[in-house]
Motif scaffolding. Structure first.
Motif, PDB file in Angstrom:
ATOM      1  N   ILE A  46      15.461  11.186 149.985  1.00 32.76           N
ATOM      2  CA  ILE A  46      14.303  10.524 150.585  1.00 32.76           C
ATOM      3  C   ILE A  46      14.756   9.565 151.691  1.00 32.76           C
ATOM      4  O   ILE A  46      14.145   9.487 152.763  1.00 32.76           O
ATOM      5  N   GLY A  47      15.830   8.832 151.460  1.00 26.60           N
ATOM      6  CA  GLY A  47      16.364   7.907 152.460  1.00 26.60           C
ATOM      7  C   GLY A  47      16.871   8.633 153.695  1.00 26.60           C
ATOM      8  O   GLY A  47      16.715   8.151 154.826  1.00 26.60           O
ATOM      9  N   GLN A  48      17.472   9.830 153.483  1.00 24.80           N
ATOM     10  CA  GLN A  48      17.934  10.617 154.625  1.00 24.80           C
ATOM     11  C   GLN A  48      16.740  11.082 155.468  1.00 24.80           C
ATOM     12  O   GLN A  48      16.799  11.043 156.696  1.00 24.80           O
ATOM     13  N   SER A  49      15.666  11.493 154.780  1.00 27.95           N
ATOM     14  CA  SER A  49      14.458  11.900 155.513  1.00 27.95           C
ATOM     15  C   SER A  49      13.864  10.713 156.274  1.00 27.95           C
ATOM     16  O   SER A  49      13.417  10.860 157.421  1.00 27.95           O
ATOM     17  N   PHE A  50      13.844   9.549 155.642  1.00 21.89           N
ATOM     18  CA  PHE A  50      13.338   8.340 156.306  1.00 21.89           C
ATOM     19  C   PHE A  50      14.189   8.005 157.534  1.00 21.89           C
ATOM     20  O   PHE A  50      13.652   7.691 158.605  1.00 21.89           O
ATOM     21  N   SER A  51      15.503   8.099 157.397  1.00 22.66           N
ATOM     22  CA  SER A  51      16.403   7.815 158.530  1.00 22.66           C
ATOM     23  C   SER A  51      16.169   8.796 159.672  1.00 22.66           C
ATOM     24  O   SER A  51      16.160   8.407 160.848  1.00 22.66           O
ATOM     25  N   ALA A  52      15.980  10.072 159.339  1.00 26.20           N
ATOM     26  CA  ALA A  52      15.703  11.073 160.377  1.00 26.20           C
ATOM     27  C   ALA A  52      14.371  10.786 161.064  1.00 26.20           C
ATOM     28  O   ALA A  52      14.247  10.913 162.288  1.00 26.20           O
ATOM     29  N   GLY A  53      13.354  10.364 160.276  1.00 26.03           N
ATOM     30  CA  GLY A  53      12.064  10.021 160.869  1.00 26.03           C
ATOM     31  C   GLY A  53      12.155   8.837 161.808  1.00 26.03           C
ATOM     32  O   GLY A  53      11.549   8.838 162.886  1.00 26.03           O
ATOM     33  N   VAL A  54      12.904   7.813 161.415  1.00 24.70           N
ATOM     34  CA  VAL A  54      13.098   6.645 162.277  1.00 24.70           C
ATOM     35  C   VAL A  54      13.836   7.038 163.549  1.00 24.70           C
ATOM     36  O   VAL A  54      13.491   6.588 164.652  1.00 24.70           O
ATOM     37  N   ALA A  55      14.848   7.910 163.428  1.00 29.12           N
ATOM     38  CA  ALA A  55      15.590   8.359 164.608  1.00 29.12           C
ATOM     39  C   ALA A  55      14.688   9.140 165.563  1.00 29.12           C
ATOM     40  O   ALA A  55      14.740   8.943 166.788  1.00 29.12           O
ATOM     41  N   VAL A  56      13.839  10.009 165.009  1.00 29.26           N
ATOM     42  CA  VAL A  56      12.902  10.767 165.847  1.00 29.26           C
ATOM     43  C   VAL A  56      11.933   9.819 166.539  1.00 29.26           C
ATOM     44  O   VAL A  56      11.634   9.965 167.731  1.00 29.26           O
ATOM     45  N   PHE A  57      11.436   8.808 165.821  1.00 27.28           N
ATOM     46  CA  PHE A  57      10.545   7.806 166.421  1.00 27.28           C
ATOM     47  C   PHE A  57      11.225   7.101 167.587  1.00 27.28           C
ATOM     48  O   PHE A  57      10.634   6.944 168.664  1.00 27.28           O
ATOM     49  N   LEU A  58      12.466   6.679 167.398  1.00 25.40           N
ATOM     50  CA  LEU A  58      13.177   5.968 168.462  1.00 25.40           C
ATOM     51  C   LEU A  58      13.419   6.869 169.669  1.00 25.40           C
ATOM     52  O   LEU A  58      13.309   6.420 170.818  1.00 25.40           O
ATOM     53  N   ILE A  59      13.712   8.130 169.425  1.00 24.11           N
ATOM     54  CA  ILE A  59      13.928   9.070 170.533  1.00 24.11           C
ATOM     55  C   ILE A  59      12.624   9.290 171.299  1.00 24.11           C
ATOM     56  O   ILE A  59      12.606   9.283 172.532  1.00 24.11           O
ATOM     57  N   ILE A  60      11.515   9.447 170.584  1.00 21.66           N
ATOM     58  CA  ILE A  60      10.223   9.657 171.247  1.00 21.66           C
ATOM     59  C   ILE A  60       9.830   8.434 172.067  1.00 21.66           C
ATOM     60  O   ILE A  60       9.356   8.552 173.204  1.00 21.66           O
ATOM     61  N   VAL A  61      10.049   7.246 171.513  1.00 25.37           N
ATOM     62  CA  VAL A  61       9.723   6.021 172.254  1.00 25.37           C
ATOM     63  C   VAL A  61      10.585   5.912 173.510  1.00 25.37           C
ATOM     64  O   VAL A  61      10.085   5.593 174.596  1.00 25.37           O
ATOM     65  N   ALA A  62      11.869   6.193 173.377  1.00 26.98           N
ATOM     66  CA  ALA A  62      12.763   6.112 174.537  1.00 26.98           C
ATOM     67  C   ALA A  62      12.355   7.120 175.608  1.00 26.98           C
ATOM     68  O   ALA A  62      12.298   6.789 176.799  1.00 26.98           O
ATOM     69  N   LEU A  63      12.049   8.349 175.213  1.00 24.76           N
ATOM     70  CA  LEU A  63      11.642   9.361 176.188  1.00 24.76           C
ATOM     71  C   LEU A  63      10.305   9.016 176.846  1.00 24.76           C
ATOM     72  O   LEU A  63      10.110   9.261 178.033  1.00 24.76           O
ATOM     73  N   THR A  64       9.398   8.427 176.072  1.00 20.94           N
ATOM     74  CA  THR A  64       8.110   8.020 176.632  1.00 20.94           C
ATOM     75  C   THR A  64       8.287   6.922 177.678  1.00 20.94           C
ATOM     76  O   THR A  64       7.694   6.974 178.760  1.00 20.94           O
ATOM     77  N   VAL A  65       9.095   5.932 177.372  1.00 18.20           N
ATOM     78  CA  VAL A  65       9.327   4.841 178.318  1.00 18.20           C
ATOM     79  C   VAL A  65      10.017   5.363 179.575  1.00 18.20           C
ATOM     80  O   VAL A  65       9.662   4.989 180.699  1.00 18.20           O
ATOM     81  N   ILE A  66      10.971   6.261 179.412  1.00 23.35           N
ATOM     82  CA  ILE A  66      11.651   6.839 180.574  1.00 23.35           C
ATOM     83  C   ILE A  66      10.664   7.662 181.412  1.00 23.35           C
ATOM     84  O   ILE A  66      10.654   7.568 182.645  1.00 23.35           O
TER      85      ILE A  66
END
Length: 181
Positions: A46-66
């Motif tokens: 469950i923690g690995q899935s949560f970490s992957a979700g947080v990483a995907v969120f950060l990537i989407i935010v970074a790509l959106t800002v760029i």
């Protein structure tokens, strides 16, 4: 930039800062008693899935800002034409379009419509003219005459340089009505 956009970007970036602080704290204090259960949970499925979700969120935010930074338009509806310290004079896009329309009224064009794009970074404009030519209009000379008139009007009245001029004229048709400018 509008105030709501600044607050939105600040909020999203603050989320990234908080996530970064938590990750660095967990890594730096990994032998402390309060971080051991958190690290054990992060190693679970469950923690690995949560970490992957947080990483995907950060990537989407970074790509959106760029994407917002790269694809933000450089045109404006109001351009500053004079500045003196804190004081500035701005001209509206519709005012410039109206001025250009009245400057070309002396030529034999029916229903002239001028679209203007003002570039704020390099203080110039793209102009597109739509209209109908009358039977008296010389199509070979109209481009040169319109180019000179538009360029002089922009420079003289607004201190804006002409970047591009697109002229899209159609021949006169009896089926269309004519508006007098």
């Amino acid at each position: 930039m509008a105030a709501w956009k600044k607050w939105w970007v600040s909020f999203v970036m603050m989320l990234q800062v908080i996530i970064g602080i938590v990750v660095v704290s967990l890594w730096f204090y990994r032998d402390q008693t309060w971080t051991i259960p958190v690290n054990d949970w992060l190693h679970s499925p469950i923690g690995q899935s949560f970490s992957a979700g947080v990483a995907v969120f950060l990537i989407i935010v970074a790509l959106t800002v760029i994407a917002i930074a790269v694809f933000r338009p450089t045109t404006t509806k109001q351009m500053t034409i004079a500045k003196d310290g804190a004081n500035k004079v701005q001209i509206d896009q519709h005012a410039v379009e109206h001025s250009l329309t009245t400057s070309i009224a002396k030529f034999d064009l029916y229903n002239p419509v001028i679209k203007l794009k003002m570039h704020r970074n390099n203080h110039n404009a793209d102009v597109t003219i739509h209209g109908m030519m009358s039977n008296r209009t010389n199509p070979k000379l109209i481009h040169t005459v319109l180019l000179q008139t538009i360029k002089e009007n922009l420079k003289r009245d607004f201190d804006i340089d002409l970047n591009k001029l697109h002229i899209k004229l159609s021949p006169y048709s009896n089926k269309e009505s004519v508006n007098i400018v």
